[in-house]
Design a protein around this motif. Sequence first.
Motif, short mmCIF file in Angstrom:
data_model
loop_
_atom_site.label_atom_id
_atom_site.label_comp_id
_atom_site.label_asym_id
_atom_site.label_seq_id
_atom_site.Cartn_x
_atom_site.Cartn_y
_atom_site.Cartn_z
N GLU A 42 -18.71 4.18 1.86
CA GLU A 42 -19.13 5.01 0.73
C GLU A 42 -17.93 5.73 0.11
O GLU A 42 -17.84 5.88 -1.11
N TRP A 43 -17.00 6.18 0.96
CA TRP A 43 -15.77 6.84 0.47
C TRP A 43 -14.98 5.88 -0.43
O TRP A 43 -14.50 6.27 -1.50
N ILE A 44 -14.88 4.63 -0.02
CA ILE A 44 -14.17 3.63 -0.83
C ILE A 44 -14.86 3.44 -2.17
O ILE A 44 -14.21 3.35 -3.22
N ALA A 56 -4.72 7.34 3.25
CA ALA A 56 -5.74 6.41 3.76
C ALA A 56 -6.02 5.26 2.80
O ALA A 56 -6.91 4.45 3.07
N ASN A 57 -5.26 5.16 1.71
CA ASN A 57 -5.48 4.03 0.79
C ASN A 57 -5.28 2.69 1.49
O ASN A 57 -5.74 1.66 1.02
N ILE A 58 -4.63 2.72 2.66
CA ILE A 58 -4.44 1.49 3.43
C ILE A 58 -5.79 0.85 3.78
O ILE A 58 -5.88 -0.37 4.00
N LEU A 59 -6.85 1.64 3.78
CA LEU A 59 -8.17 1.12 4.14
C LEU A 59 -8.71 0.14 3.10
O LEU A 59 -9.58 -0.68 3.42
N PHE A 60 -8.20 0.22 1.88
CA PHE A 60 -8.60 -0.79 0.88
C PHE A 60 -8.27 -2.19 1.38
O PHE A 60 -8.99 -3.14 1.11
N TRP A 61 -7.15 -2.32 2.08
CA TRP A 61 -6.70 -3.63 2.56
C TRP A 61 -7.63 -4.17 3.66
O TRP A 61 -7.64 -5.36 3.91
N PHE A 62 -8.42 -3.31 4.27
CA PHE A 62 -9.34 -3.74 5.32
C PHE A 62 -10.57 -4.43 4.75
O PHE A 62 -11.38 -4.97 5.48
N PRO A 108 0.82 -1.22 0.00
CA PRO A 108 0.00 0.00 0.00
C PRO A 108 0.85 1.26 0.00
O PRO A 108 0.41 2.31 -0.47
N PHE A 109 2.07 1.15 0.49
CA PHE A 109 2.96 2.32 0.54
C PHE A 109 3.48 2.66 -0.86
O PHE A 109 3.57 3.83 -1.23
N SER A 110 3.80 1.64 -1.64
CA SER A 110 4.16 1.87 -3.04
C SER A 110 2.98 2.44 -3.80
O SER A 110 3.13 3.35 -4.63
N ARG A 111 1.80 1.91 -3.52
CA ARG A 111 0.59 2.37 -4.23
C ARG A 111 0.29 3.83 -3.90
O ARG A 111 -0.23 4.57 -4.73
N ARG A 112 0.60 4.25 -2.68
CA ARG A 112 0.43 5.66 -2.33
C ARG A 112 1.22 6.56 -3.29
O ARG A 112 0.70 7.55 -3.81
N VAL A 113 2.47 6.22 -3.47
CA VAL A 113 3.34 7.05 -4.30
C VAL A 113 2.88 7.02 -5.75
O VAL A 113 2.85 8.06 -6.43
N GLU A 114 2.51 5.85 -6.25
CA GLU A 114 2.01 5.75 -7.62
C GLU A 114 0.80 6.65 -7.81
O GLU A 114 0.69 7.36 -8.83
N CYS A 169 -4.08 1.98 -9.39
CA CYS A 169 -3.15 1.81 -8.26
C CYS A 169 -3.72 0.94 -7.16
O CYS A 169 -3.17 0.87 -6.06
N ARG A 170 -4.83 0.28 -7.43
CA ARG A 170 -5.49 -0.51 -6.40
C ARG A 170 -5.22 -1.99 -6.62
O ARG A 170 -5.34 -2.51 -7.71
N VAL A 171 -4.85 -2.68 -5.55
CA VAL A 171 -4.59 -4.12 -5.61
C VAL A 171 -5.92 -4.85 -5.60
O VAL A 171 -6.77 -4.60 -4.75
N GLN A 172 -6.10 -5.76 -6.54
CA GLN A 172 -7.32 -6.56 -6.56
C GLN A 172 -7.30 -7.58 -5.43
O GLN A 172 -6.29 -8.21 -5.16
N LYS A 173 -8.45 -7.75 -4.80
CA LYS A 173 -8.53 -8.62 -3.62
C LYS A 173 -8.11 -10.06 -3.91
O LYS A 173 -7.39 -10.67 -3.13
N GLU A 174 -8.57 -10.59 -5.05
CA GLU A 174 -8.28 -11.98 -5.34
C GLU A 174 -6.78 -12.21 -5.52
O GLU A 174 -6.22 -13.20 -5.02
N LYS A 175 -6.13 -11.29 -6.21
CA LYS A 175 -4.69 -11.42 -6.43
C LYS A 175 -3.94 -11.32 -5.11
O LYS A 175 -3.00 -12.09 -4.84
N TYR A 176 -4.36 -10.39 -4.26
CA TYR A 176 -3.69 -10.22 -2.97
C TYR A 176 -3.93 -11.44 -2.08
O TYR A 176 -3.03 -11.89 -1.37
#
Length: 216
Positions: free
Chosen positions: A183-185, A155-161, A13-19, A197-204
């Motif tokens: 709703e924000w997501i 806050a993109n880390i919230l995608f991982w939640f 998620p930290f790399s994705r922030r920068v991207e 820049c978002r990681v797909q859940k299935e791949k992760y």
Amino acid sequence: MAEVKLFGFWASPFSRRVELALKLKGISYEYIEEDLSNKSPSVLKYNPIHKKVPILVHKEKPLAESLVILEYLDETWKSNPILPQDPYERATARFWRKFIDEMLLPTATRANRSTGKEQEQAKEEVHQQLKILEDELKGKEFFSGQRIGYLDIVANILFWFEYPEEVTVGKVLTPEKFPIIYEWIQKLKKVDVVNECRVQKEKYQDFIKSISVVKP
């Protein structure tokens, strides 16, 4: 040779922030995917202290740590600012940045890595901290106001939640538990550069399972 290079890892998620910041600001860059189980000489050269990604290299000058990089990008490329221009609002964004990275993220990590009573306590703390963050978002389109900005990137880390229970502390970000953050997501998922820049859940999920296998 590219003026700006980003060394990253797709599941970070930290790399994705920068991207995301690079894309939102319209900065051209070359992306180099790293294998963290076999770090390249470039990672060891450009980040000899922590030996991790993300690493931004601008005119052969390296910078590490996503939060440091985000502020550097905003100070160096003035167009499409991501940080608030008002000093008070900028300081407030940095406060919530610390809340996310120094409180919420460590608590979630502890919940993932613990068991039994300790895990249950950590899960409850995660819920309490998410509620605090949701109150901050209440009445806004995005954390940064009417458009995506610095705090939304952090806050993109919230995608991982959102990931399935078998690979994390549980699917905590449901519309029933946290309707405002949920709703924000959903709003972010409608933005093309965010989805890039978002990681797909299935791949992760597959990735986490593969590294969780205990070998004899």
